[in-house]
Scaffold this active site. Structure first.
Site, PDB file in Angstrom:
ATOM      1  N   ASN A   9       0.872  -1.179   0.000  1.00  0.00           N
ATOM      2  CA  ASN A   9       0.000   0.000   0.000  1.00  0.00           C
ATOM      3  C   ASN A   9       0.905   1.224   0.000  1.00  0.00           C
ATOM      4  O   ASN A   9       1.508   1.555   1.016  1.00  0.00           O
ATOM      5  CB  ASN A   9      -0.899  -0.035   1.252  1.00  0.00           C
ATOM      6  CG  ASN A   9      -1.695   1.247   1.405  1.00  0.00           C
ATOM      7  OD1 ASN A   9      -1.751   2.084   0.495  1.00  0.00           O
ATOM      8  ND2 ASN A   9      -2.314   1.418   2.577  1.00  0.00           N
ATOM      9  N   TRP A  10       0.981   1.869  -1.154  1.00  0.00           N
ATOM     10  CA  TRP A  10       1.918   2.996  -1.290  1.00  0.00           C
ATOM     11  C   TRP A  10       1.381   4.279  -0.671  1.00  0.00           C
ATOM     12  O   TRP A  10       2.085   5.297  -0.657  1.00  0.00           O
ATOM     13  CB  TRP A  10       2.246   3.228  -2.772  1.00  0.00           C
ATOM     14  CG  TRP A  10       2.993   2.095  -3.414  1.00  0.00           C
ATOM     15  CD1 TRP A  10       3.375   0.914  -2.823  1.00  0.00           C
ATOM     16  CD2 TRP A  10       3.456   2.024  -4.765  1.00  0.00           C
ATOM     17  NE1 TRP A  10       4.037   0.116  -3.721  1.00  0.00           N
ATOM     18  CE2 TRP A  10       4.104   0.773  -4.931  1.00  0.00           C
ATOM     19  CE3 TRP A  10       3.385   2.890  -5.858  1.00  0.00           C
ATOM     20  CZ2 TRP A  10       4.680   0.377  -6.133  1.00  0.00           C
ATOM     21  CZ3 TRP A  10       3.956   2.494  -7.055  1.00  0.00           C
ATOM     22  CH2 TRP A  10       4.592   1.257  -7.193  1.00  0.00           C
ATOM     23  N   LYS A  11       0.123   4.228  -0.234  1.00  0.00           N
ATOM     24  CA  LYS A  11      -0.505   5.417   0.372  1.00  0.00           C
ATOM     25  C   LYS A  11      -0.333   6.624  -0.567  1.00  0.00           C
ATOM     26  O   LYS A  11      -0.319   6.435  -1.782  1.00  0.00           O
ATOM     27  CB  LYS A  11       0.057   5.658   1.767  1.00  0.00           C
ATOM     28  CG  LYS A  11      -0.040   4.376   2.618  1.00  0.00           C
ATOM     29  CD  LYS A  11       0.243   4.565   4.076  1.00  0.00           C
ATOM     30  CE  LYS A  11       0.114   3.220   4.802  1.00  0.00           C
ATOM     31  NZ  LYS A  11       0.275   3.335   6.245  1.00  0.00           N
ATOM     32  N   HIS A  94      -9.327   1.300   5.238  1.00  0.00           N
ATOM     33  CA  HIS A  94      -8.009   1.493   5.845  1.00  0.00           C
ATOM     34  C   HIS A  94      -8.141   2.433   7.043  1.00  0.00           C
ATOM     35  O   HIS A  94      -8.934   3.374   7.016  1.00  0.00           O
ATOM     36  CB  HIS A  94      -7.023   2.071   4.821  1.00  0.00           C
ATOM     37  CG  HIS A  94      -5.616   2.019   5.316  1.00  0.00           C
ATOM     38  ND1 HIS A  94      -5.108   2.960   6.180  1.00  0.00           N
ATOM     39  CD2 HIS A  94      -4.637   1.112   5.123  1.00  0.00           C
ATOM     40  CE1 HIS A  94      -3.860   2.630   6.481  1.00  0.00           C
ATOM     41  NE2 HIS A  94      -3.551   1.518   5.843  1.00  0.00           N
ATOM     42  N   GLU A  96      -6.434   4.822   8.057  1.00  0.00           N
ATOM     43  CA  GLU A  96      -6.233   6.245   7.762  1.00  0.00           C
ATOM     44  C   GLU A  96      -7.505   6.856   7.175  1.00  0.00           C
ATOM     45  O   GLU A  96      -7.816   8.018   7.432  1.00  0.00           O
ATOM     46  CB  GLU A  96      -5.030   6.419   6.821  1.00  0.00           C
ATOM     47  CG  GLU A  96      -3.726   6.201   7.580  1.00  0.00           C
ATOM     48  CD  GLU A  96      -2.616   5.554   6.763  1.00  0.00           C
ATOM     49  OE1 GLU A  96      -2.658   5.608   5.520  1.00  0.00           O
ATOM     50  OE2 GLU A  96      -1.697   4.973   7.384  1.00  0.00           O
ATOM     51  N   GLU A 166      -4.719  -4.661  10.935  1.00  0.00           N
ATOM     52  CA  GLU A 166      -3.699  -3.624  11.083  1.00  0.00           C
ATOM     53  C   GLU A 166      -3.948  -2.837  12.364  1.00  0.00           C
ATOM     54  O   GLU A 166      -4.741  -1.888  12.363  1.00  0.00           O
ATOM     55  CB  GLU A 166      -3.758  -2.658   9.885  1.00  0.00           C
ATOM     56  CG  GLU A 166      -3.512  -3.312   8.552  1.00  0.00           C
ATOM     57  CD  GLU A 166      -2.998  -2.314   7.513  1.00  0.00           C
ATOM     58  OE1 GLU A 166      -1.894  -2.532   7.016  1.00  0.00           O
ATOM     59  OE2 GLU A 166      -3.682  -1.311   7.240  1.00  0.00           O
ATOM     60  N   GLY A 172       3.102   2.585  10.740  1.00  0.00           N
ATOM     61  CA  GLY A 172       4.032   3.695  10.543  1.00  0.00           C
ATOM     62  C   GLY A 172       4.786   4.106  11.800  1.00  0.00           C
ATOM     63  O   GLY A 172       5.408   5.160  11.831  1.00  0.00           O
ATOM     64  N   SER A 213       4.037  -1.786  10.308  1.00  0.00           N
ATOM     65  CA  SER A 213       5.492  -1.821  10.468  1.00  0.00           C
ATOM     66  C   SER A 213       6.118  -3.161  10.090  1.00  0.00           C
ATOM     67  O   SER A 213       7.086  -3.607  10.723  1.00  0.00           O
ATOM     68  CB  SER A 213       5.886  -1.416  11.894  1.00  0.00           C
ATOM     69  OG  SER A 213       5.481  -0.070  12.161  1.00  0.00           O
ATOM     70  N   GLY A 234       3.119  -1.032   4.248  1.00  0.00           N
ATOM     71  CA  GLY A 234       3.096   0.394   3.932  1.00  0.00           C
ATOM     72  C   GLY A 234       4.490   0.894   3.591  1.00  0.00           C
ATOM     73  O   GLY A 234       4.991   0.711   2.483  1.00  0.00           O
ATOM     74  N   GLY A 235       5.152   1.514   4.544  1.00  0.00           N
ATOM     75  CA  GLY A 235       6.459   2.143   4.336  1.00  0.00           C
ATOM     76  C   GLY A 235       7.471   1.277   3.603  1.00  0.00           C
ATOM     77  O   GLY A 235       8.135   1.742   2.665  1.00  0.00           O
TER      78      GLY A 235
HETATM   79  P1  13P Z   1       3.360   0.605   7.614  1.00  0.00           P
HETATM   80  O1  13P Z   1       3.852  -0.681   7.012  1.00  0.00           O
HETATM   81  O2  13P Z   1       4.052   1.814   7.078  1.00  0.00           O
HETATM   82  O3  13P Z   1       3.305   0.546   9.100  1.00  0.00           O
HETATM   83  O4  13P Z   1       1.826   0.767   7.113  1.00  0.00           O
HETATM   84  C1  13P Z   1       0.972  -0.294   7.238  1.00  0.00           C
HETATM   85  C2  13P Z   1      -0.263   0.020   6.499  1.00  0.00           C
HETATM   86  O5  13P Z   1      -1.034   0.882   6.881  1.00  0.00           O
HETATM   87  C3  13P Z   1      -0.530  -0.729   5.264  1.00  0.00           C
HETATM   88  O6  13P Z   1      -1.830  -0.511   4.826  1.00  0.00           O
END
Ligand code: 13P
Length: 250
Positions: A9-11, A94, A96, A166, A172, A213, A234-235
């Site tokens: 997920n590149w956000k 998600h 967020e 999650e 993050g 993470s 994510g990251g």
């Molecule tokens: P991180 O891997 O950056 O913690 O993000 C997880 C995430 O929200 C994937 O959707």
């Protein structure tokens, strides 16, 4: 058997040109990783470009969100059939989106219905916040998000849903959950909530990912757990070597 699944997920990162460069580097190193279903979820503006790069490959493409209405006066939104034109997958609910854009269990479910109608595979996110975790409400929150978010679809569609656990406190933050703790939430809260809706067999068939993470260094800790079928990253999905190494950790 549940096939291992890893999605990046590149956000809200990467322009279309940057996305192309990133995905090309990754797929070049992932040609021998066919045992793992691997899906890229770039931002909307990069979806068409990434689709081009993934042509004639087995990699999947997902959107990070969509609206539930088919079309109309919803400025700035993206309709299910617009997503379907390019993608096979869509991330719904998600944390967020729940935290910053008013997503609720009800809107997640409306989107799930729309995904079903448009033959999109849904990746539905659930997870407790730090405050909920600290006050011992993980079971209540995660069970409710699962029951309300996943209800009222056809049994065959339910089997295809991918759930991502999650915990918000792990996203993050660099503070991942542990393999056993995440496995317990999935086994004791998420699969039972699915079983209540669609029966025990479906609850065992649905793939459930861990997210929060995940890195090359800790991926194996999660992937060796019996109830964890992969990761929503994510990251680390923005870094070629990290993401390649996570997919290859299976
Ligand atoms: P991180 O891997 O950056 O913690 O993000 C997880 C995430 O929200 C994937 O959707």
């Amino acid at each position: 058997m549940r096939k291992p699944f890893v999605a990046g997920n590149w956000k809200m990162n990467k322009t279309s040109a940057e996305a192309r460069e990133l995905v090309e580097k990754m797929i070049a190193q992932l040609q021998d990783a066919a045992a793992v279903e691997t899906v890229f979820c770039p931002p909307f503006m990069a979806v068409a470009t990434v689709r081009e790069a993934l042509k004639h490959t087995a990699f999947g493409l997902g959107a990070q969100n969509m609206h539930w209405e088919e079309q109309g006066a919803f400025t700035g939104e993206v309709a299910p059939k617009m997503v379907k034109e390019f993608c096979e997958y869509v991330i719904l609910g998600h944390s967020e989106r729940r935290a910053y854009f008013g997503e609720t269990n009800e809107t997640v479910n409306k989107k799930l219905q729309a995904a079903q109608k448009n033959n999109l595979i849904s990746i539905v996110c659930v997870g407790e916040t730090l405050a909920e975790y600290e006050s011992g409400r993980t079971r209540e929150v995660v069970s409710t998000q699962t029951s309300l978010g996943l209800r009222d679809v056809a049994p065959e569609y339910a089997r295809s849903i991918i759930v991502a656990y999650e915990p918000v406190w792990a996203i993050g933050t660099g503070k991942a959950s542990t393999g056993p703790a995440a496995n317990a939430v999935i086994k004791d809260f998420i699969r039972p909530a699915i079983a209540e809706l669609y029966g025990a067999e479906t609850a065992q068939a649905v793939r459930v990912l861990y997210g929060g993470s995940v890195t090359a260094a800790n991926a194996q800790e999660f992937f060796t757990q019996p109830d964890i079928d992969g990761a929503l990253v994510g990251g680390a999905s923005l870094k070629v070597d990290e993401f390649v190494s996570i997919v290859k950790s299976f």
